[in-house]
Structures are given as C-alpha cells and as structure tokens.
Motif scaffolding. Structure first.
Motif, PDB file in Angstrom:
ATOM      1  N   LYS A   1      23.155  28.830  48.650  1.00 51.88           N
ATOM      2  CA  LYS A   1      24.483  29.431  48.607  1.00 51.88           C
ATOM      3  C   LYS A   1      25.292  28.747  47.503  1.00 51.88           C
ATOM      4  CE  LYS A   1      28.397  30.466  51.501  1.00 51.88           C
ATOM      5  NZ  LYS A   1      29.068  30.153  52.746  1.00 51.88           N
ATOM      6  N   VAL A   2      25.807  29.531  46.578  1.00 45.47           N
ATOM      7  CA  VAL A   2      26.562  28.993  45.458  1.00 45.47           C
ATOM      8  C   VAL A   2      27.951  29.612  45.479  1.00 45.47           C
ATOM      9  CG1 VAL A   2      26.658  28.747  42.958  1.00 45.47           C
ATOM     10  CG2 VAL A   2      24.443  28.856  44.094  1.00 45.47           C
ATOM     11  N   ASN A   3      28.958  28.782  45.363  1.00 42.16           N
ATOM     12  CA  ASN A   3      30.308  29.306  45.240  1.00 42.16           C
ATOM     13  C   ASN A   3      30.641  29.451  43.762  1.00 42.16           C
ATOM     14  OD1 ASN A   3      30.906  29.593  48.002  1.00 42.16           O
ATOM     15  ND2 ASN A   3      31.218  27.396  48.161  1.00 42.16           N
ATOM     16  N   ILE A   4      31.109  28.387  43.126  1.00 42.94           N
ATOM     17  CA  ILE A   4      31.447  28.441  41.708  1.00 42.94           C
ATOM     18  C   ILE A   4      30.937  27.169  41.042  1.00 42.94           C
ATOM     19  CG2 ILE A   4      33.316  28.563  40.014  1.00 42.94           C
ATOM     20  CD1 ILE A   4      34.981  30.070  42.068  1.00 42.94           C
ATOM     21  N   LEU A   5      30.340  27.328  39.866  1.00 44.26           N
ATOM     22  CA  LEU A   5      29.922  26.190  39.048  1.00 44.26           C
ATOM     23  C   LEU A   5      30.792  26.207  37.799  1.00 44.26           C
ATOM     24  CD1 LEU A   5      26.024  26.594  39.276  1.00 44.26           C
ATOM     25  CD2 LEU A   5      27.495  25.094  40.637  1.00 44.26           C
ATOM     26  N   TYR A   6      31.506  25.108  37.551  1.00 44.25           N
ATOM     27  CA  TYR A   6      32.458  25.049  36.436  1.00 44.25           C
ATOM     28  C   TYR A   6      31.884  24.315  35.234  1.00 44.25           C
ATOM     29  CZ  TYR A   6      36.049  26.589  39.681  1.00 44.25           C
ATOM     30  OH  TYR A   6      36.787  27.316  40.578  1.00 44.25           O
ATOM     31  N   GLY A   7      32.063  24.914  34.064  1.00 42.16           N
ATOM     32  CA  GLY A   7      31.722  24.283  32.798  1.00 42.16           C
ATOM     33  C   GLY A   7      32.988  24.074  31.992  1.00 42.16           C
ATOM     34  N   LYS A   8      32.837  23.790  30.708  1.00 41.05           N
ATOM     35  CA  LYS A   8      33.995  23.574  29.831  1.00 41.05           C
ATOM     36  C   LYS A   8      34.640  24.895  29.403  1.00 41.05           C
ATOM     37  CE  LYS A   8      32.391  19.171  28.109  1.00 41.05           C
ATOM     38  NZ  LYS A   8      31.685  18.464  27.065  1.00 41.05           N
ATOM     39  N   GLN A   9      33.793  25.857  28.977  1.00 34.64           N
ATOM     40  CA  GLN A   9      34.313  27.140  28.489  1.00 34.64           C
ATOM     41  C   GLN A   9      34.167  28.270  29.491  1.00 34.64           C
ATOM     42  OE1 GLN A   9      33.460  28.057  24.142  1.00 34.64           O
ATOM     43  NE2 GLN A   9      31.581  27.018  24.781  1.00 34.64           N
ATOM     44  N   ILE A  10      33.223  28.101  30.410  1.00 31.04           N
ATOM     45  CA  ILE A  10      32.891  29.188  31.335  1.00 31.04           C
ATOM     46  C   ILE A  10      32.754  28.641  32.749  1.00 31.04           C
ATOM     47  CG2 ILE A  10      31.732  30.675  29.644  1.00 31.04           C
ATOM     48  CD1 ILE A  10      29.407  28.962  31.857  1.00 31.04           C
ATOM     49  N   TYR A  11      32.699  29.556  33.691  1.00 30.91           N
ATOM     50  CA  TYR A  11      32.284  29.193  35.042  1.00 30.91           C
ATOM     51  C   TYR A  11      31.352  30.283  35.543  1.00 30.91           C
ATOM     52  CZ  TYR A  11      36.141  32.279  36.638  1.00 30.91           C
ATOM     53  OH  TYR A  11      36.988  33.342  36.852  1.00 30.91           O
ATOM     54  N   LEU A  12      30.526  29.909  36.501  1.00 29.57           N
ATOM     55  CA  LEU A  12      29.560  30.831  37.100  1.00 29.57           C
ATOM     56  C   LEU A  12      29.984  31.089  38.524  1.00 29.57           C
ATOM     57  CD1 LEU A  12      26.207  29.119  35.974  1.00 29.57           C
ATOM     58  CD2 LEU A  12      27.589  30.799  34.729  1.00 29.57           C
ATOM     59  N   ARG A  13      29.927  32.356  38.921  1.00 31.53           N
ATOM     60  CA  ARG A  13      30.267  32.710  40.294  1.00 31.53           C
ATOM     61  C   ARG A  13      29.429  33.894  40.735  1.00 31.53           C
ATOM     62  NH1 ARG A  13      32.412  37.480  39.891  1.00 31.53           N
ATOM     63  NH2 ARG A  13      34.069  38.005  38.443  1.00 31.53           N
ATOM     64  N   PRO A  14      29.284  34.065  42.055  1.00 30.89           N
ATOM     65  CA  PRO A  14      28.564  35.242  42.549  1.00 30.89           C
ATOM     66  C   PRO A  14      29.284  36.534  42.154  1.00 30.89           C
ATOM     67  CG  PRO A  14      28.800  33.589  44.277  1.00 30.89           C
ATOM     68  CD  PRO A  14      29.676  33.153  43.131  1.00 30.89           C
ATOM     69  N   ALA A  15      28.559  37.619  42.155  1.00 28.62           N
ATOM     70  CA  ALA A  15      29.115  38.941  41.848  1.00 28.62           C
ATOM     71  C   ALA A  15      30.079  39.369  42.945  1.00 28.62           C
ATOM     72  CB  ALA A  15      27.996  39.964  41.722  1.00 28.62           C
ATOM     73  N   VAL A  16      31.098  40.122  42.532  1.00 28.46           N
ATOM     74  CA  VAL A  16      32.065  40.718  43.468  1.00 28.46           C
ATOM     75  C   VAL A  16      32.199  42.200  43.107  1.00 28.46           C
ATOM     76  CG1 VAL A  16      33.334  38.554  43.878  1.00 28.46           C
ATOM     77  CG2 VAL A  16      34.039  40.076  42.014  1.00 28.46           C
ATOM     78  N   PRO A  17      32.648  43.034  44.056  1.00 26.29           N
ATOM     79  CA  PRO A  17      32.762  44.475  43.768  1.00 26.29           C
ATOM     80  C   PRO A  17      33.596  44.804  42.528  1.00 26.29           C
ATOM     81  CG  PRO A  17      32.971  44.095  46.118  1.00 26.29           C
ATOM     82  CD  PRO A  17      32.960  42.730  45.454  1.00 26.29           C
ATOM     83  N   ASN A  18      34.613  43.998  42.236  1.00 30.37           N
ATOM     84  CA  ASN A  18      35.460  44.264  41.063  1.00 30.37           C
ATOM     85  C   ASN A  18      34.739  44.067  39.737  1.00 30.37           C
ATOM     86  OD1 ASN A  18      37.599  44.943  42.672  1.00 30.37           O
ATOM     87  ND2 ASN A  18      38.685  43.009  42.407  1.00 30.37           N
ATOM     88  N   ASP A  19      33.524  43.533  39.767  1.00 27.95           N
ATOM     89  CA  ASP A  19      32.745  43.338  38.545  1.00 27.95           C
ATOM     90  C   ASP A  19      32.122  44.635  38.032  1.00 27.95           C
ATOM     91  OD1 ASP A  19      33.149  40.577  38.440  1.00 27.95           O
ATOM     92  OD2 ASP A  19      31.355  40.138  39.623  1.00 27.95           O
ATOM     93  N   LEU A  20      32.232  45.703  38.789  1.00 29.77           N
ATOM     94  CA  LEU A  20      31.488  46.931  38.479  1.00 29.77           C
ATOM     95  C   LEU A  20      31.608  47.368  37.024  1.00 29.77           C
ATOM     96  CD1 LEU A  20      29.708  49.317  39.233  1.00 29.77           C
ATOM     97  CD2 LEU A  20      31.767  50.511  40.015  1.00 29.77           C
ATOM     98  N   ASP A  21      32.799  47.562  36.517  1.00 29.07           N
ATOM     99  CA  ASP A  21      32.957  48.091  35.159  1.00 29.07           C
ATOM    100  C   ASP A  21      32.393  47.146  34.106  1.00 29.07           C
ATOM    101  OD1 ASP A  21      34.092  50.465  36.042  1.00 29.07           O
ATOM    102  OD2 ASP A  21      36.148  49.708  35.886  1.00 29.07           O
ATOM    103  N   ASP A  22      32.743  45.858  34.204  1.00 31.00           N
ATOM    104  CA  ASP A  22      32.249  44.883  33.222  1.00 31.00           C
ATOM    105  C   ASP A  22      30.739  44.705  33.326  1.00 31.00           C
ATOM    106  OD1 ASP A  22      34.773  44.444  32.157  1.00 31.00           O
ATOM    107  OD2 ASP A  22      35.163  42.690  33.404  1.00 31.00           O
ATOM    108  N   TYR A  23      30.208  44.703  34.545  1.00 28.82           N
ATOM    109  CA  TYR A  23      28.772  44.519  34.723  1.00 28.82           C
ATOM    110  C   TYR A  23      27.995  45.743  34.228  1.00 28.82           C
ATOM    111  CZ  TYR A  23      24.430  42.816  36.777  1.00 28.82           C
ATOM    112  OH  TYR A  23      23.144  42.364  36.954  1.00 28.82           O
ATOM    113  N   TYR A  24      28.545  46.914  34.469  1.00 27.32           N
ATOM    114  CA  TYR A  24      27.924  48.142  33.964  1.00 27.32           C
ATOM    115  C   TYR A  24      27.890  48.118  32.429  1.00 27.32           C
ATOM    116  CZ  TYR A  24      27.084  53.110  33.131  1.00 27.32           C
ATOM    117  OH  TYR A  24      26.563  54.310  32.692  1.00 27.32           O
ATOM    118  N   THR A  25      28.980  47.684  31.808  1.00 26.16           N
ATOM    119  CA  THR A  25      29.033  47.549  30.351  1.00 26.16           C
ATOM    120  C   THR A  25      27.962  46.578  29.880  1.00 26.16           C
ATOM    121  OG1 THR A  25      31.391  48.070  30.283  1.00 26.16           O
ATOM    122  CG2 THR A  25      30.498  46.863  28.395  1.00 26.16           C
ATOM    123  N   TYR A  26      27.832  45.452  30.597  1.00 29.25           N
ATOM    124  CA  TYR A  26      26.806  44.458  30.273  1.00 29.25           C
ATOM    125  C   TYR A  26      25.406  45.080  30.351  1.00 29.25           C
ATOM    126  CZ  TYR A  26      23.413  40.834  31.496  1.00 29.25           C
ATOM    127  OH  TYR A  26      22.287  40.069  31.577  1.00 29.25           O
TER     128      TYR A  26
END
Length: 190
Positions: free
Chosen positions: A6-31
């Motif tokens: 189980k991963v919540n959020i991993l923080y870096g200097k420029q970015i962070y990593l987090r699990p997908a959420v429903p609001n990601d739909l448009d950006d993820y579809y573009t990706y």
C-alpha cells in the motif's frame, strides 16, 4: 493485501508519486494516447475513455502483484506520467518496472529519473525486493542512457521483439539488484 504494498505518496524534489484517482481521467487518457509514449513502450492499441475509466479503477485498487503510481509535478500538480512495479514475485523477491512520461515539454527535465529512484526505493526498502528488471527498446537511446546512469545493468537482448513502422526492433533486458541499489544510493547507511 500486504500492507507494505500500500503506497500513499512518495515525495521527490520536483515530483511526487501517488495512486490514481478518478479525477486523473482526462490527463491519464492524454498520457495513454501520446504517440511518443506508445512508441517508447511498444503500445500499439487504441484507447477509449470508457476503457481508461475501467483501467483507472483497476490500478487504483490495491493488488499484491503491482504498484501503479502517477507522476505529478510539484509546481503545477499536473500528471506527467506513470511509474509501475508489476509482476511482483514475493517468492523470488523480484518485479518488473516500467515508466512513461507524456509530452515533449515534460521529457528531459529529470522527472523520469526521479520517479524511478522513488519507485526503486519503494521496491528495495519497503517491499524488500532483491531484483528489479525492465525492458527498453534499443531505439530509445535516451532511456537506455538514463537506466545505465541510474545503475541498471544490461543482461541481454530480445531480438526483433517489436514490429513497429514496418520494422523489427530489439528490446534490451536490464536489471538492478538490491546490493547494487544500496551501494549506489544508500552509501550513508554503511
């Protein structure tokens, strides 16, 4: 579900990593529809919004065999890609890693390297894996360079694995072992 997966959020200097959420739909579809991402990952399928909704639901549900995280920029909170540990094998303590960055404006900024390092930390320090491997197409010279710089070692070549644009392309198999990760990135713990 193994609590370590189980991963919540991993923080870096420029970015962070987090699990997908429903609001990601448009950006993820573009990706997913980004032609360069498709080329570098060897993906030749066509994506639909409906299929993307189903896939986002799948990858946002905890699964012992994979960890899917979205790459988000800290300064704009924009989704710029994903990094995935899949085929997690707890018996052999191994997994595959894959990454994609969308949009030419987001490539070459270090987001991918940072995301890989965060996920490698999760793989070796939290999941206690021994080996993380990846496949990269030989024509993706920038990625090969980045993987080698991060400490991945070439193991072999899968010849003519991808048929793209009327040509066959080789895939290079690379891996990193836990002691190699620790020697390169955990020097202070010695």
């Amino acid at each position: 579900m193994n609590e370590q997966r189980k991963v919540n959020i991993l923080y870096g200097k420029q970015i962070y990593l987090r699990p997908a959420v429903p609001n990601d739909l448009d950006d993820y579809y573009t990706y997913l529809c980004d032609a360069e991402v498709g080329k570098f990952t060897g993906t030749q399928q066509t994506f639909t919004k409906e299929g993307t909704v189903r896939w986002l639901e799948k990858i946002s549900t905890p699964d012992d065999s994979r960890v899917d995280l979205m790459i988000i920029t800290k300064d704009t909170d924009q989704l710029v890609g994903e990094v995935v540990l899949n085929d997690i094998d707890p018996v052999n303590r191994s997994a595959n890693i894959r990454i994609g960055i969308t949009g030419g404006e987001n490539r070459g900024k270090g987001y991918g390297s940072e995301a890989l390092l965060l996920m490698l930390w999760h793989a070796f320090e939290k999941l206690h894996l021994h080996r993380v491997e990846l496949g990269v197409f030989a024509f993706n010279k920038r990625a090969v360079h980045v993987y080698e710089k991060l400490g991945f070692n070439r193991e072999g070549v899968q010849r003519d694995l991808l048929f793209l644009n009327q040509e066959y392309h080789d895939s290079i198999l690379m891996s990193m072992l836990e002691h190699e990760y620790r020697e390169k990135y955990m020097v202070e713990s010695k």
